[in-house]
Design a protein around this motif. Sequence first.
Motif, PDB file in Angstrom:
ATOM      1  N   LEU A 412       0.837  -1.200   0.000  1.00 19.34           N
ATOM      2  CA  LEU A 412       0.000   0.000   0.000  1.00 19.34           C
ATOM      3  C   LEU A 412       0.869   1.246   0.000  1.00 19.34           C
ATOM      4  O   LEU A 412       0.568   2.230  -0.690  1.00 19.34           O
ATOM      5  N   ALA A 413       1.984   1.212   0.722  1.00 19.05           N
ATOM      6  CA  ALA A 413       2.908   2.354   0.753  1.00 19.05           C
ATOM      7  C   ALA A 413       3.505   2.613  -0.620  1.00 19.05           C
ATOM      8  O   ALA A 413       3.687   3.766  -1.027  1.00 19.05           O
ATOM      9  N   ASP A 414       3.807   1.545  -1.359  1.00 19.30           N
ATOM     10  CA  ASP A 414       4.328   1.728  -2.718  1.00 19.30           C
ATOM     11  C   ASP A 414       3.315   2.449  -3.596  1.00 19.30           C
ATOM     12  O   ASP A 414       3.672   3.320  -4.398  1.00 19.30           O
ATOM     13  N   ASN A 415       2.056   2.070  -3.478  1.00 21.42           N
ATOM     14  CA  ASN A 415       1.015   2.710  -4.277  1.00 21.42           C
ATOM     15  C   ASN A 415       0.835   4.172  -3.900  1.00 21.42           C
ATOM     16  O   ASN A 415       0.719   5.039  -4.765  1.00 21.42           O
ATOM     17  N   LEU A 416       0.827   4.454  -2.605  1.00 22.96           N
ATOM     18  CA  LEU A 416       0.574   5.815  -2.157  1.00 22.96           C
ATOM     19  C   LEU A 416       1.754   6.743  -2.447  1.00 22.96           C
ATOM     20  O   LEU A 416       1.557   7.935  -2.705  1.00 22.96           O
ATOM     21  N   GLY A 417       2.961   6.216  -2.421  1.00 24.71           N
ATOM     22  CA  GLY A 417       4.148   7.055  -2.636  1.00 24.71           C
ATOM     23  C   GLY A 417       4.691   7.006  -4.046  1.00 24.71           C
ATOM     24  O   GLY A 417       5.824   7.454  -4.280  1.00 24.71           O
TER      25      GLY A 417
END
Length: 562
Positions: A412-417
Amino acid sequence: MTTDTPSLIRRGMTFLAGHRRAIARLTAWSTVEAAHTFAMGYALAKALDSGFLAGRPGEGLGWLGLAALAVVVGAFGTGRTYRGVAALVEPLRDRLVGRVVTRALREADGAAVSRLTHQVEIARDTFAGLVMVSRSFVFTAAGALVGLCLLAPVLLVVVVPPLVLGLGLFLATLRPLARRQETFLATDEAIAQSLGEVSGGLRDITAGGAERYVREETGALVDAEFRASLALARWSVLRVVALAVAGRLPLVLLLVTTPWLLDRGVTPGALVGALAYLTQSLLPALQDLVHGLGASGSRLAVVIRRLTDGPPLPPPPAVEWAPPESAPAAVELRGVTFSYGEHAEPVLRDLDLVVPVGGRLAVVGPSGVGKSTLAGLVAGLLEPGSGEVRVAGGRAGRVLIPQEAYVFSGTLADNLGYLRPDGVPDHELRAAADVLAMTELVDRLGGFGAPVTPTELSAGERQRIALARAYLAPARIAVLDEATCHLDAEAEARVESAFARRTEGTLIVIAHRMGSARRADRVLVMDGARTVLGTHEELLGESELYRDLTAVVRPDRLGSTP
């Protein structure tokens, strides 16, 4: 509405002048076809007077054989007339199709589908019918009247006056019929255009709560077409009266005046021949003329005028939302024109628009009107055909969130950042999740480090992730192209407010719900290439389309019957 009869006649004569050879062939074969009309009554009269009544049955049979031969010759001529009719009809159809297509490409004709699929075919079929019935009546009447004159000129005294009177009455009804036919076609065209807009904008109608208003507007069009059809039917009754006078009355007068005619030398055979002319030739030809020309003639005049006429669209007014001197421009469009194709009607035409830094603009309009095109131009995905688009910060200064959100496999962090090359600290991730109301989603997925499987997410969840990604991006200009359509109204309002509160954050919303327009500083109403800019309150008073989209009924419409 009225039909421009002199103009239509000039156009018709110009068209016919260009097809003289086809008309000449049609005339020649029609003359051959009319041979059986003349022979039927004349041969029957001679068969009785010179044959059977005179005790010479052989001569009588010979005359009947001659009539039968004339029928065969006439049938041969009839078959050849269809080629002449096709030589006139198909060029007309081709010309009308070309006109409709050109108008649709150049003028964004909203009724093009109705014109091309319905009205062009009406023109083709009715013109063919008009040529056939008019030609048949002229040559049939000529053959019958010549035959009557040769049998006994006094017969014309009985037949011609009611024939002329009935034809005059019929011709007098054509113009009123044409006006009512045009009204009927105009309402049919309006219904076709309205239903096309409604079908394409069902989502907008539902989102804006405009179901009742759209139902009333569409119902009013249906009622108008019903009234037009009733008026057309009432005038059509006069065709029956005209047919009775021109076709039935001569027959009655011929029977009533039989003693008078016999006293003046009319033979029994001539009377029988006259009855044959009336019942077998003139009356059927009259019926075809009255029903064909009454319907086809008026429809053709109306349809031809509507297909070939049409005022050009007025040039759209330029709109501009100029920022105060203290607020520099975040997005600036100068004279922007864009169209999908060289000959297509521009989606945007000479658009001037300035959105200041920190401004909040909502873009509204029916589905398919070009809202996403404007978003693509601002985002740099499309290049204008003419004019200039300036965006503060260049490509890095803007971010577009489309309706169909993209989420990739990863954490999820990869998608958001994804739009932050240096990564996003955890505290910013948590802050973004909180302000965008997606904490529950984060917890359900297992935190920011949890893997994401796009196919297991709902459309609304994918939109939340894409919105958070754009929120965390360094770009200060956010373009939301119906990016919240899968969220509820409360979540949508919270998302828009979050983007608008960012430092020097500029928000352009392609509105899915009209609540976005009420929250915006300015609203851009798109209606084809025509645009209007203003506040929510200003547009309620100035824009009929905006009132339609917001389902606001003007005071003068309250209590009106649809």
